[in-house]
Design a protein around this motif. Structure first.
Motif, PDB file in Angstrom:
ATOM      1  N   ARG A 215     -29.582  19.943  -4.490  1.00 40.56           N
ATOM      2  CA  ARG A 215     -29.958  18.696  -3.808  1.00 40.56           C
ATOM      3  C   ARG A 215     -31.481  18.592  -3.865  1.00 40.56           C
ATOM      4  NH1 ARG A 215     -25.773  17.987   0.137  1.00 40.56           N
ATOM      5  NH2 ARG A 215     -26.735  15.987   0.643  1.00 40.56           N
ATOM      6  N   ASP A 216     -31.965  17.563  -4.476  1.00 38.80           N
ATOM      7  CA  ASP A 216     -33.415  17.365  -4.579  1.00 38.80           C
ATOM      8  C   ASP A 216     -33.921  16.590  -3.370  1.00 38.80           C
ATOM      9  OD1 ASP A 216     -33.753  18.609  -7.129  1.00 38.80           O
ATOM     10  OD2 ASP A 216     -32.832  16.857  -8.048  1.00 38.80           O
ATOM     11  N   VAL A 217     -34.980  17.098  -2.764  1.00 39.94           N
ATOM     12  CA  VAL A 217     -35.543  16.417  -1.590  1.00 39.94           C
ATOM     13  C   VAL A 217     -37.064  16.331  -1.724  1.00 39.94           C
ATOM     14  CG1 VAL A 217     -33.705  17.158  -0.017  1.00 39.94           C
ATOM     15  CG2 VAL A 217     -35.720  18.584  -0.285  1.00 39.94           C
ATOM     16  N   GLU A 218     -37.619  15.407  -0.999  1.00 34.51           N
ATOM     17  CA  GLU A 218     -39.073  15.309  -0.891  1.00 34.51           C
ATOM     18  C   GLU A 218     -39.434  15.518   0.560  1.00 34.51           C
ATOM     19  OE1 GLU A 218     -40.858  12.391  -4.362  1.00 34.51           O
ATOM     20  OE2 GLU A 218     -40.627  11.645  -2.324  1.00 34.51           O
ATOM     21  N   ILE A 219     -40.418  16.354   0.813  1.00 34.01           N
ATOM     22  CA  ILE A 219     -40.780  16.626   2.205  1.00 34.01           C
ATOM     23  C   ILE A 219     -42.243  16.310   2.455  1.00 34.01           C
ATOM     24  CG2 ILE A 219     -38.985  18.372   2.543  1.00 34.01           C
ATOM     25  CD1 ILE A 219     -41.207  20.507   2.244  1.00 34.01           C
TER      26      ILE A 219
ATOM     27  N   THR B 123     -42.432  18.992   7.963  1.00 35.46           N
ATOM     28  CA  THR B 123     -40.967  18.988   7.848  1.00 35.46           C
ATOM     29  C   THR B 123     -40.439  20.392   8.114  1.00 35.46           C
ATOM     30  OG1 THR B 123     -41.118  17.281   6.155  1.00 35.46           O
ATOM     31  CG2 THR B 123     -39.017  18.439   6.344  1.00 35.46           C
ATOM     32  N   THR B 124     -39.449  20.485   8.978  1.00 34.27           N
ATOM     33  CA  THR B 124     -38.909  21.812   9.312  1.00 34.27           C
ATOM     34  C   THR B 124     -37.646  22.099   8.492  1.00 34.27           C
ATOM     35  OG1 THR B 124     -37.466  20.974  11.055  1.00 34.27           O
ATOM     36  CG2 THR B 124     -39.722  21.563  11.688  1.00 34.27           C
ATOM     37  N   ALA B 125     -37.250  23.374   8.542  1.00 36.90           N
ATOM     38  CA  ALA B 125     -36.012  23.769   7.861  1.00 36.90           C
ATOM     39  C   ALA B 125     -34.836  23.010   8.464  1.00 36.90           C
ATOM     40  CB  ALA B 125     -35.810  25.274   8.001  1.00 36.90           C
ATOM     41  N   GLY B 126     -34.877  22.836   9.785  1.00 41.70           N
ATOM     42  CA  GLY B 126     -33.803  22.094  10.457  1.00 41.70           C
ATOM     43  C   GLY B 126     -33.742  20.645   9.996  1.00 41.70           C
ATOM     44  N   ASP B 127     -34.902  20.018   9.780  1.00 38.70           N
ATOM     45  CA  ASP B 127     -34.941  18.636   9.286  1.00 38.70           C
ATOM     46  C   ASP B 127     -34.212  18.530   7.944  1.00 38.70           C
ATOM     47  OD1 ASP B 127     -36.501  17.813  11.438  1.00 38.70           O
ATOM     48  OD2 ASP B 127     -38.393  18.179  10.390  1.00 38.70           O
TER      49      ASP B 127
ATOM     50  N   LEU C 278     -29.480  16.925   4.816  1.00 42.33           N
ATOM     51  CA  LEU C 278     -28.482  17.219   3.773  1.00 42.33           C
ATOM     52  C   LEU C 278     -27.093  17.473   4.354  1.00 42.33           C
ATOM     53  CD1 LEU C 278     -30.621  19.581   1.477  1.00 42.33           C
ATOM     54  CD2 LEU C 278     -30.187  17.139   1.204  1.00 42.33           C
ATOM     55  N   ALA C 279     -26.979  17.320   5.668  1.00 44.80           N
ATOM     56  CA  ALA C 279     -25.699  17.542   6.355  1.00 44.80           C
ATOM     57  C   ALA C 279     -25.141  18.932   6.070  1.00 44.80           C
ATOM     58  CB  ALA C 279     -24.681  16.465   5.960  1.00 44.80           C
ATOM     59  N   LEU C 280     -26.039  19.921   6.103  1.00 43.08           N
ATOM     60  CA  LEU C 280     -25.611  21.302   5.878  1.00 43.08           C
ATOM     61  C   LEU C 280     -25.593  22.031   7.232  1.00 43.08           C
ATOM     62  CD1 LEU C 280     -27.628  22.072   2.604  1.00 43.08           C
ATOM     63  CD2 LEU C 280     -25.159  21.750   2.796  1.00 43.08           C
ATOM     64  N   LYS C 281     -24.526  21.803   7.948  1.00 38.54           N
ATOM     65  CA  LYS C 281     -24.391  22.424   9.265  1.00 38.54           C
ATOM     66  C   LYS C 281     -24.026  23.901   9.083  1.00 38.54           C
ATOM     67  CE  LYS C 281     -21.977  21.784  13.584  1.00 38.54           C
ATOM     68  NZ  LYS C 281     -20.648  21.549  14.097  1.00 38.54           N
ATOM     69  N   ASP C 282     -24.507  24.748   9.950  1.00 39.28           N
ATOM     70  CA  ASP C 282     -24.236  26.195   9.869  1.00 39.28           C
ATOM     71  C   ASP C 282     -24.820  26.857   8.622  1.00 39.28           C
ATOM     72  OD1 ASP C 282     -22.990  26.330  12.300  1.00 39.28           O
ATOM     73  OD2 ASP C 282     -21.014  25.913  11.461  1.00 39.28           O
TER      74      ASP C 282
ATOM     75  N   PHE D 261     -32.855  28.262  -1.314  1.00 40.30           N
ATOM     76  CA  PHE D 261     -31.414  28.432  -1.147  1.00 40.30           C
ATOM     77  C   PHE D 261     -30.955  28.038   0.250  1.00 40.30           C
ATOM     78  CE2 PHE D 261     -32.468  31.326  -4.577  1.00 40.30           C
ATOM     79  CZ  PHE D 261     -31.455  31.069  -5.488  1.00 40.30           C
ATOM     80  N   ALA D 262     -29.793  27.419   0.284  1.00 46.95           N
ATOM     81  CA  ALA D 262     -29.109  27.165   1.552  1.00 46.95           C
ATOM     82  C   ALA D 262     -27.841  28.004   1.544  1.00 46.95           C
ATOM     83  CB  ALA D 262     -28.752  25.684   1.682  1.00 46.95           C
ATOM     84  N   SER D 263     -27.734  28.912   2.487  1.00 44.36           N
ATOM     85  CA  SER D 263     -26.540  29.758   2.544  1.00 44.36           C
ATOM     86  C   SER D 263     -25.976  29.742   3.959  1.00 44.36           C
ATOM     87  CB  SER D 263     -26.878  31.199   2.129  1.00 44.36           C
ATOM     88  OG  SER D 263     -27.929  31.711   2.895  1.00 44.36           O
ATOM     89  N   THR D 264     -24.682  30.002   4.060  1.00 43.01           N
ATOM     90  CA  THR D 264     -24.062  30.009   5.389  1.00 43.01           C
ATOM     91  C   THR D 264     -24.562  31.221   6.155  1.00 43.01           C
ATOM     92  OG1 THR D 264     -22.110  31.174   4.564  1.00 43.01           O
ATOM     93  CG2 THR D 264     -22.000  28.777   4.634  1.00 43.01           C
TER      94      THR D 264
END
Lengths: 131, 78
Positions: free
Chosen positions: B15-19, B23-27, B32-36, B65-68
């Motif tokens: 997922r490509d984003v511009e910050i 901007t925080t990790a939580g933002d 990206l709707a990546l809960k948990d 990386f986004a990991s659970t």
């Protein structure tokens, strides 16, 4: 003064390449497609059924591993022959010996996919070497 | 502005984003709707806390990386 040509030799490849570029200009760029593959695959692990084999890799060391995905929420992570650094770290009690130098790594918070668990174990290995 | 490629570890989806600064990790995870999920630069780096500013910690064009959420033996061992 007259010049007599005795012999000749080709210019070095680097010079020829430079001159060639000057004449032709920069060629068209070729976009490289990026791969969208799970982390386990990116790290070179192999999957056979519900079992994954490969190495947990960090900047300090790599360890042979096996992961068995019983279900999406029940995944076992094994590590082979943990080093002294791992044995000395605070999480050593989380390693359960399963014979032949294979250890089951107990997850206090269980990952929801194989790749996330791999990252957690690789992070633990890194911490063991940095502590 | 910095561009980031967020790799969802489990699927490999990027997922490509511009910050922007601050901007925080939580933002990012919310956007990206990546809960948990948690963000990290990789296995050699710690997770970024939800309230932590990401902007100063990444380079333009970097992959993260986004990991659970997963932790070795937190309750039983630590």
């Amino acid at each position: 003064m007259r010049i007599k040509l005795i012999t000749s030799r080709p210019a070095p490849a680097s010079v020829r390449d430079l001159l060639s570029r000057m004449v032709r200009g920069r060629g068209p760029t070729e976009p490289v497609q990026r791969r969208e593959i799970p982390y386990w695959q990116e790290r070179g692990w192999n999957q056979s059924g519900n079992t994954y084999n490969g190495t947990y890799q960090t900047r300090y060391a790599a360890f042979w591993g096996e992961i068995i995905e019983h279900s999406a929420t029940d995944i076992d992570f094994f590590l082979y022959q943990p080093s002294d650094e791992i044995r000395r770290c605070g999480h050593w009690a989380c390693f359960q010996h399963r014979g032949s130098d294979w250890y089951l790594v107990h997850m206090g918070r269980r990952p929801k996919d194989v790749s996330s668990g791999m990252l957690a174990i690789e992070r633990l290995i890194t911490e063991a070497y940095e502590s | 502005m910095k561009r980031l490629s967020v790799v969802v570890a489990g699927t490999g989806q990027i997922r490509d984003v511009e910050i922007q600064p601050g901007t925080t990790a939580g933002d990012i995870l919310n956007q990206l709707a990546l809960k948990d999920y948690l963000l990290s630069k990789g296995p050699n780096d710690p997770f970024l806390a939800a309230a932590e500013s990401v902007y100063d910690k990444v380079n333009d064009g970097e992959k993260i990386f986004a990991s659970t959420k997963a932790e070795v033996g937190l309750r039983a061992c630590a």
